[in-house]
Design an enzyme around this catalytic site. Structure first.
Site, PDB file in Angstrom:
ATOM      1  N   LYS A 119       0.832  -1.210   0.000  1.00  0.00           N
ATOM      2  CA  LYS A 119       0.000   0.000   0.000  1.00  0.00           C
ATOM      3  C   LYS A 119       0.867   1.261   0.000  1.00  0.00           C
ATOM      4  O   LYS A 119       0.645   2.185  -0.775  1.00  0.00           O
ATOM      5  CB  LYS A 119      -0.937   0.009   1.224  1.00  0.00           C
ATOM      6  CG  LYS A 119      -1.818  -1.229   1.336  1.00  0.00           C
ATOM      7  CD  LYS A 119      -2.716  -1.198   2.552  1.00  0.00           C
ATOM      8  CE  LYS A 119      -2.012  -1.183   3.883  1.00  0.00           C
ATOM      9  NZ  LYS A 119      -1.280  -2.433   4.207  1.00  0.00           N
ATOM     10  N   ARG A 168      -9.465   0.813   9.489  1.00  0.00           N
ATOM     11  CA  ARG A 168      -9.012  -0.563   9.747  1.00  0.00           C
ATOM     12  C   ARG A 168     -10.012  -1.350  10.576  1.00  0.00           C
ATOM     13  O   ARG A 168      -9.755  -2.507  10.892  1.00  0.00           O
ATOM     14  CB  ARG A 168      -7.710  -0.497  10.549  1.00  0.00           C
ATOM     15  CG  ARG A 168      -6.477  -0.825   9.748  1.00  0.00           C
ATOM     16  CD  ARG A 168      -5.318  -0.472  10.653  1.00  0.00           C
ATOM     17  NE  ARG A 168      -4.173  -1.272  10.426  1.00  0.00           N
ATOM     18  CZ  ARG A 168      -3.098  -0.827   9.777  1.00  0.00           C
ATOM     19  NH1 ARG A 168      -3.074   0.380   9.271  1.00  0.00           N
ATOM     20  NH2 ARG A 168      -2.049  -1.589   9.651  1.00  0.00           N
ATOM     21  N   ARG A 213      11.697  -6.497   4.435  1.00  0.00           N
ATOM     22  CA  ARG A 213      11.603  -5.024   4.294  1.00  0.00           C
ATOM     23  C   ARG A 213      12.666  -4.334   5.153  1.00  0.00           C
ATOM     24  O   ARG A 213      12.906  -4.702   6.293  1.00  0.00           O
ATOM     25  CB  ARG A 213      10.224  -4.541   4.733  1.00  0.00           C
ATOM     26  CG  ARG A 213      10.140  -3.008   4.724  1.00  0.00           C
ATOM     27  CD  ARG A 213       8.730  -2.502   4.760  1.00  0.00           C
ATOM     28  NE  ARG A 213       7.994  -2.918   5.941  1.00  0.00           N
ATOM     29  CZ  ARG A 213       6.706  -2.652   6.125  1.00  0.00           C
ATOM     30  NH1 ARG A 213       6.029  -1.983   5.209  1.00  0.00           N
ATOM     31  NH2 ARG A 213       6.096  -3.065   7.212  1.00  0.00           N
ATOM     32  N   ARG A 258      11.936  -2.509  10.822  1.00  0.00           N
ATOM     33  CA  ARG A 258      10.888  -2.070  11.747  1.00  0.00           C
ATOM     34  C   ARG A 258      10.695  -3.113  12.835  1.00  0.00           C
ATOM     35  O   ARG A 258      10.730  -4.305  12.557  1.00  0.00           O
ATOM     36  CB  ARG A 258       9.569  -1.890  10.971  1.00  0.00           C
ATOM     37  CG  ARG A 258       9.327  -0.477  10.524  1.00  0.00           C
ATOM     38  CD  ARG A 258       8.178  -0.346   9.548  1.00  0.00           C
ATOM     39  NE  ARG A 258       6.887  -0.893   9.974  1.00  0.00           N
ATOM     40  CZ  ARG A 258       5.747  -0.713   9.287  1.00  0.00           C
ATOM     41  NH1 ARG A 258       5.754   0.012   8.182  1.00  0.00           N
ATOM     42  NH2 ARG A 258       4.628  -1.242   9.708  1.00  0.00           N
ATOM     43  N   ARG A 271      -0.011  -9.280  13.422  1.00  0.00           N
ATOM     44  CA  ARG A 271      -0.644  -8.243  12.583  1.00  0.00           C
ATOM     45  C   ARG A 271      -1.568  -8.868  11.547  1.00  0.00           C
ATOM     46  O   ARG A 271      -2.632  -8.344  11.257  1.00  0.00           O
ATOM     47  CB  ARG A 271       0.442  -7.400  11.882  1.00  0.00           C
ATOM     48  CG  ARG A 271       1.176  -6.477  12.836  1.00  0.00           C
ATOM     49  CD  ARG A 271       2.479  -5.982  12.255  1.00  0.00           C
ATOM     50  NE  ARG A 271       2.298  -5.100  11.120  1.00  0.00           N
ATOM     51  CZ  ARG A 271       3.255  -4.828  10.231  1.00  0.00           C
ATOM     52  NH1 ARG A 271       4.445  -5.384  10.330  1.00  0.00           N
ATOM     53  NH2 ARG A 271       3.023  -3.992   9.252  1.00  0.00           N
TER      54      ARG A 271
HETATM   55  P1  AP5 Z   1       4.959  -1.697   1.716  1.00  0.00           P
HETATM   56  O1  AP5 Z   1       4.593  -0.834   0.552  1.00  0.00           O
HETATM   57  O2  AP5 Z   1       5.837  -1.103   2.773  1.00  0.00           O
HETATM   58  O3  AP5 Z   1       3.635  -2.376   2.333  1.00  0.00           O
HETATM   59  P2  AP5 Z   1       2.417  -1.766   3.152  1.00  0.00           P
HETATM   60  O4  AP5 Z   1       1.170  -2.420   2.631  1.00  0.00           O
HETATM   61  O5  AP5 Z   1       2.461  -0.273   3.152  1.00  0.00           O
HETATM   62  O6  AP5 Z   1       2.753  -2.388   4.579  1.00  0.00           O
HETATM   63  P3  AP5 Z   1       2.777  -1.798   6.064  1.00  0.00           P
HETATM   64  O7  AP5 Z   1       3.423  -2.870   6.884  1.00  0.00           O
HETATM   65  O8  AP5 Z   1       3.368  -0.442   6.139  1.00  0.00           O
HETATM   66  O9  AP5 Z   1       1.266  -1.731   6.354  1.00  0.00           O
HETATM   67  P4  AP5 Z   1       0.560  -1.956   7.661  1.00  0.00           P
HETATM   68  O10 AP5 Z   1      -0.801  -1.679   7.168  1.00  0.00           O
HETATM   69  O11 AP5 Z   1       0.664  -3.197   8.427  1.00  0.00           O
HETATM   70  O12 AP5 Z   1       1.335  -1.024   8.663  1.00  0.00           O
HETATM   71  P5  AP5 Z   1       1.086   0.458   9.115  1.00  0.00           P
HETATM   72  O13 AP5 Z   1       2.359   1.151   9.000  1.00  0.00           O
HETATM   73  O14 AP5 Z   1      -0.125   1.016   8.420  1.00  0.00           O
HETATM   74  O15 AP5 Z   1       5.672  -3.013   1.133  1.00  0.00           O
HETATM   75  C1  AP5 Z   1       6.156  -4.051   1.983  1.00  0.00           C
HETATM   76  C2  AP5 Z   1       7.491  -4.618   1.446  1.00  0.00           C
HETATM   77  O16 AP5 Z   1       7.268  -5.273   0.200  1.00  0.00           O
HETATM   78  C3  AP5 Z   1       8.544  -3.547   1.160  1.00  0.00           C
HETATM   79  O17 AP5 Z   1       9.805  -4.083   1.489  1.00  0.00           O
HETATM   80  C4  AP5 Z   1       8.446  -3.272  -0.347  1.00  0.00           C
HETATM   81  O18 AP5 Z   1       9.683  -2.887  -0.907  1.00  0.00           O
HETATM   82  C5  AP5 Z   1       8.014  -4.650  -0.859  1.00  0.00           C
HETATM   83  N1  AP5 Z   1       7.077  -4.560  -1.987  1.00  0.00           N
HETATM   84  C6  AP5 Z   1       6.050  -3.672  -2.157  1.00  0.00           C
HETATM   85  N2  AP5 Z   1       5.367  -3.930  -3.286  1.00  0.00           N
HETATM   86  C7  AP5 Z   1       5.966  -5.036  -3.835  1.00  0.00           C
HETATM   87  C8  AP5 Z   1       5.706  -5.821  -5.018  1.00  0.00           C
HETATM   88  N3  AP5 Z   1       4.683  -5.516  -5.830  1.00  0.00           N
HETATM   89  N4  AP5 Z   1       6.510  -6.880  -5.263  1.00  0.00           N
HETATM   90  C9  AP5 Z   1       7.541  -7.188  -4.438  1.00  0.00           C
HETATM   91  N5  AP5 Z   1       7.834  -6.479  -3.308  1.00  0.00           N
HETATM   92  C10 AP5 Z   1       7.052  -5.427  -3.010  1.00  0.00           C
HETATM   93  O19 AP5 Z   1       0.652   0.260  10.634  1.00  0.00           O
HETATM   94  C11 AP5 Z   1       1.573  -0.118  11.636  1.00  0.00           C
HETATM   95  C12 AP5 Z   1       0.872  -0.179  12.995  1.00  0.00           C
HETATM   96  O20 AP5 Z   1       0.292   1.117  13.328  1.00  0.00           O
HETATM   97  C13 AP5 Z   1      -0.330  -1.130  13.103  1.00  0.00           C
HETATM   98  O21 AP5 Z   1       0.082  -2.441  13.373  1.00  0.00           O
HETATM   99  C14 AP5 Z   1      -1.109  -0.474  14.268  1.00  0.00           C
HETATM  100  O22 AP5 Z   1      -0.519  -0.782  15.498  1.00  0.00           O
HETATM  101  C15 AP5 Z   1      -0.941   1.002  14.021  1.00  0.00           C
HETATM  102  N6  AP5 Z   1      -2.011   1.560  13.167  1.00  0.00           N
HETATM  103  C16 AP5 Z   1      -1.856   2.102  11.911  1.00  0.00           C
HETATM  104  N7  AP5 Z   1      -3.045   2.496  11.408  1.00  0.00           N
HETATM  105  C17 AP5 Z   1      -3.976   2.209  12.362  1.00  0.00           C
HETATM  106  C18 AP5 Z   1      -5.406   2.364  12.422  1.00  0.00           C
HETATM  107  N8  AP5 Z   1      -6.102   2.887  11.388  1.00  0.00           N
HETATM  108  N9  AP5 Z   1      -6.045   1.967  13.535  1.00  0.00           N
HETATM  109  C19 AP5 Z   1      -5.373   1.451  14.579  1.00  0.00           C
HETATM  110  N10 AP5 Z   1      -4.020   1.255  14.588  1.00  0.00           N
HETATM  111  C20 AP5 Z   1      -3.337   1.642  13.499  1.00  0.00           C
END
Ligand code: AP5
Length: 208
Positions: A15, A89, A128, A154, A165
């Protein structure tokens, strides 16, 4: 009217990667709740202290707290085309978003669901790495960092936390698929493809 897009999908689905591409190409503002919380943690703010406990365990923060953050952000950006990445979420967050957008005179244009298997998520997240200076995201296998960049992993990308997660995603976030299907706003993309192919699917869905 300005566009409002939601990126929905499991952790590691890509994403953030795709939101950054759309930001560069079309000037979307990328609002990532995860990035906002990580910044708060690194600055040691009150929010950061609360967030760290939840994030390190792979749990979601309370809805009220997150909704308040999004409300503030959206109010600051009345004229922007926005991608919401990582919000909503829970069904509670989605209902709050509907009300908030109505209050602000916006509407939700589309929800892009990043479809990918748990196995691929684990592969992506365990590989990552982040450049802490620029925030740029790499992958040790698919997109290795240059030799002179010191990257970090991370805390929540350790295997045990990734599994937690994923289980939180399946129990608390996946009900949003039905929620947005019922609103006729859901578009599914195959997130297991290469970043370029996923990008093509998204721009085609959004008619960009
Ligand atoms: P990447 O693009 O980084 O993936 P992402 O979907 O953005 O993953 P995140 O882990 O950041 O999402 P998340 O939703 O769990 O975490 P968030 O930070 O929102 O890609 C991942 C890897 O794959 C990278 O290495 C990239 O290079 C590679 N890649 C990408 N595309 C590729 C492809 N097509 N092919 C091959 N490789 C590829 O949330 C973290 C924490 O914050 C949560 O656990 C929670 O505690 C809190 N939080 C955040 N939002 C909320 C909410 N709304 N409510 C409550 N708690 C929240």
């Amino acid at each position: 009217m300005k566009k409002t897009i939601v990126f929905l999908g499991p952790p590691g689905a890509g994403k953030g990667t795709q939101a950054e591409k759309l930001k560069k190409a079309y000037g979307f503002v990328h609002i990532s709740t995860g990035d906002i919380l990580r910044e708060a943690v690194s600055k040691g703010t009150q929010l950061g202290k609360i967030a760290k406990k939840y994030m390190d365990e792979g749990k979601l923060l309370p809805d009220d707290l997150i909704i308040g953050i999004i409300e503030e952000k959206l109010k600051e950006l009345p004229d922007a085309n926005i991608i919401l990445d990582g919000f909503p979420r829970t069904v509670g967050q989605a209902e709050a978003l509907d009300k908030l957008l109505e209050k602000l005179g916006r509407k939700l244009d589309a929800v892009i669901l990043f479809d990918i298997s748990d196995q691929e998520v684990i592969r992506r997240l365990s590989g990552r790495r982040i450049d802490p200076k620029t925030g740029k995201v790499y992958h040790i296998e698919f997109n290795p960092p240059p030799k002179d960049v010191d990257v970090i992993q991370r805390e929540d990308d350790k295997e045990e936390v990734i599994k937690k997660r994923l289980s939180v995603y399946h129990s608390q976030t996946s009900p949003l698929i039905e929620y947005y299907k019922n609103q006729n706003k859901l578009f599914v993309v195959d997130a297991s493809k290469s970043p370029e192919d996923v990008y093509k699917e998204i721009t085609s869905v959004l008619k960009l």
